[in-house]
Structures are given as structure tokens and as C-alpha cells.
Design an enzyme around this catalytic site. Structure first.
Site, PDB file in Angstrom:
ATOM      1  N   LYS A 252       0.866  -1.182   0.000  1.00  0.00           N
ATOM      2  CA  LYS A 252       0.000   0.000   0.000  1.00  0.00           C
ATOM      3  C   LYS A 252       0.900   1.229   0.000  1.00  0.00           C
ATOM      4  O   LYS A 252       1.604   1.494   0.983  1.00  0.00           O
ATOM      5  CB  LYS A 252      -0.909   0.001   1.235  1.00  0.00           C
ATOM      6  CG  LYS A 252      -1.660   1.330   1.377  1.00  0.00           C
ATOM      7  CD  LYS A 252      -2.515   1.398   2.627  1.00  0.00           C
ATOM      8  CE  LYS A 252      -2.779   2.861   2.996  1.00  0.00           C
ATOM      9  NZ  LYS A 252      -3.631   2.988   4.189  1.00  0.00           N
TER      10      LYS A 252
ATOM     11  N   GLY B  68     -10.912   7.764   6.491  1.00  0.00           N
ATOM     12  CA  GLY B  68     -12.057   8.624   6.772  1.00  0.00           C
ATOM     13  C   GLY B  68     -13.299   7.918   7.279  1.00  0.00           C
ATOM     14  O   GLY B  68     -14.208   8.558   7.799  1.00  0.00           O
TER      15      GLY B  68
END
Lengths: 78, 265
Positions: free
Chosen positions: B106, B194
């Protein structure tokens, strides 16, 4: 005595180990360094002078004065 | 009669995952809680960070990879904390060595430590270098459809726009741009960052996202293991709602009970 100390200092070498100066007598291999740190068999990865040294080469890779060594492991993260 | 829902597994760079929920391992009280939450989430892909080993301390201290076994989960090393392409590439190479050649990473290259907003210039540069070096790159990025496409063009195997700032729990602040990314993407799109609660994850999946990656929403819930289970169900529910194709929205009411045969008719 003082002369001896100076000679000793000249014989020792210094590396940067995870950002901190570290002194060694002689020129240990990476495997010897890992062993001296109690990290043998641990899941770690090593970089010398910003290049990965694969585990298979730890026993053959000899550290030199001025080398910069990073030893990393996995921690929690997102 | 029930209609069976035929869902395909999530496929990223040829790897197949039953779960579309990807989870992090940060911010937990201890490895026991980490392992229990991940178990409850039923995630297949688990992220972690790479950091300097503490030297001169207890060499027997537990290791994350003992709690989260690489044989059970697909581990996804991140480049969190990197602010330049160079540092991110170095971190990925260390991770590949740490995981014996495992090349799925990632990528995240941050802009500053207050917003943790992605620096897309450095991210694009790092993505190109990593793909050329044989990495499969899942990339954290801003919710910008043009940048998402540029990352895809550079060979990233999944694009992962933020819903809102990392660790903020503010949910999907701009569903319109996320919809634009989804409309044009040819690689899996996962919301990364988020998510605050289950409805955020469900909404992302209902919109057609291929998956959701989260850490704080689970780890910083008062009851992380319960929240992990809630997220599992939210992602599954959102995915099924997407596949089932929701009813059209309408301005006027439409009675569910027929008018015909009313006793006052």
C-alpha cells in the site's frame, strides 16, 4: 594507557545503526551484528547504505567503517 | 423464493479475496485486541507499518507478525510516514524483504503531518518506480478522478481515494468525486481513510466501491471487536445493496398497500 586508548579507538569502527552512532571492534558481518543485538531469528529486514541486504547474504556481508545500517520490523499501522 | 446473489470475489493483481473489508493493525491496546478485532472483521487483507526495530530493549517483546500470521492473512505493508517518493520506495523494498518477497504494497506518500493529505506528485513518482520494480501497488490518493486515472495508467493495481482525512472518522465528504472515480476506473477502487462508522462503509459499497480499508474506525471505537463485526456486516450489506440495484428515487409518494378494495372506497 592513553596511547593504548587512542590505538584502540583507531582500531574500532563506527557505523550509524538506526540513526545512532555505534562502535565495533573489527568488522563484524551483518549476521554477527544481528546476533549481538539479540535479534537472531526475528522477523526483521536490513538495509545498508540504503540498499537491501537479503537475509541469505547476512552471513557474508561485512560491515565497514562509516556504514549506515537500518534494521526494521513490522508494527501496527493502517 | 429467494434469488441468490452471485458476487465475484474482490480481485487485486490476480489475488482473490472473499472479504471486501481490509483492515489496519494500528492504535489497538495490544496484539490480543488486534487479533480479536481482525478475526471479527473477517478481513483477508491486513495492513501494517514498517519501523526501526528498538535496539537494546527486550528482544523477546511480541512481534505483530506473530499475532497476525502471514500464512493466514494477506499482509499489506504500508508506507505511512513517508513524505517523499524515495522514502516510500525504500520502505516498500524493506517490506518485501521482511515478507520474503511478497510484493503487494500500500503506497501512501503524505504531504504534511497536520492533514496527512496525499502528496500526489511524490505518489505518482513512487508508483511508477515501484511498478517498474515488480511491485503490485495499491495506492492511497486524493479523491481526484484525474489523479486516480494517472495512477491507474502507471500500473497501480488498485486506486484508494480518501473518504476524508486519515483518522478523522468524517466519512465520505465528497461522494460526487468518488462517483467520478468509480465511473472511469478500470482497476478496483477502495475507499481508504475517513470511515467513521458502519453507515460510511455501507455507503461506499452501495456506490459501487470494490472495497473499504479502515483502521481507526474499528480500533478507536469504544468496543473495537464489536465494531469490527459491524463493519463486516456493513460492507457486506452495502455490497449486496449495490448488486441488488436500489429502487429509483422519486419526488412523490407511492403507496405500498394497494388502493383497490379499501373499506372506504
Amino acid at each position: 594507557m592513553r596511547l593504548l586508548e587512542i590505538c584502540f579507538r583507531e582500531a574500532a569502527m563506527q557505523i550509524q545503526l538506526n540513526g545512532e552512532p555505534s562502535h565495533f571492534d573489527g568488522e563484524p558481518t551483518l549476521a554477527q551484528l544481528v546476533d549481538s543485538l539479540g535479534l537472531s531469528g526475528r522477523r526483521i529486514a536490513i538495509e545498508v547504505n540504503e540498499e537491501i541486504v537479503p537475509r541469505s547474504l547476512h552471513a557474508k556481508t561485512r560491515l565497514q567503517d562509516g556504514d549506515s545500517v537500518e534494521i526494521v520490523h513490522a508494527i501496527g499501522g493502517g | 423464493m429467494t434469488q441468490s446473489i452471485q458476487d465475484a470475489p474482490l480481485i487485486v493483481a490476480g489475488r482473490r479475496f472473499a472479504s471486501r473489508l481490509l483492515v489496519g493493525t494500528g492504535k489497538y491496546r495490544d496484539f490480543e485486541e488486534t487479533a480479536a478485532a481482525i478475526e471479527a472483521s473477517a478481513a483477508d487483507v491486513v495492513t501494517f507499518a514498517v519501523r526501526r526495530t528498538n535496539l537494546g530493549q527486550n528482544p523477546d517483546e511480541p512481534n505483530l507478525l506473530d499475532a497476525i500470521s502471514p500464512s493466514r492473512y494477506t499482509l499489506l505493508p504500508n508506507t505511512a510516514g513517508c513524505y517523499t517518493a524515495k522514502d516510500a520506495v525504500r520502505t516498500c523494498k524493506l517490506a518485501r524483504e521482511l515478507l520474503d518477497g511478497h510484493n503487494l504494497v500500500k503506497l501512501e506518500v503524505l504531504g504534511d503531518d497536520k492533514t496527512l493529505y496525499p502528496n500526489v506528485v511524490e505518489t505518482l513518482a513512487a508508483a511508477e518506480t515501484l511498478v517498474n520494480d515488480g511491485f503490485d501497488v495499491m495506492v492511497y490518493t486524493s479523491d481526484d478522478p484525474i489523479v486516480a486515472k494517472e495512477l491507474e495508467r502507471r500500473g497501480c493495481c488498485a486506486v484508494m481515494p480518501l473518504g476524508s482525512l486519515i483518522g478523522s472518522g468524517n466519512g465520505l465528504l465528497n461522494p460526487a468525486t468518488l462517483a467520478l472515480i468509480l465511473e472511469h476506473a478500470e482497476v478496483p477502487v477502495l475507499v481508504d481513510a475517513g470511515i467513521g462508522t458502519a453507515s460510511d462503509a455501507a455507503l461506499a459499497m452501495e456506490m459501487g466501491c470494490d472495497g473499504v480499508l479502515m483502521n481507526s474506525a474499528i480500533a478507536h471505537a469504544r468496543h473495537p471487536v464489536m465494531m469490527a463485526h459491524a463493519m463486516r456486516k456493513a460492507v457486506e450489506a452495502g455490497r449486496e445493496a449495490f448488486l441488488a440495484e436500489r429502487m429509483p428515487r422519486r419526488q412523490s409518494a407511492s403507496p405500498s398497500s394497494p388502493f383497490a378494495g379499501r373499506i372506504n372506497g
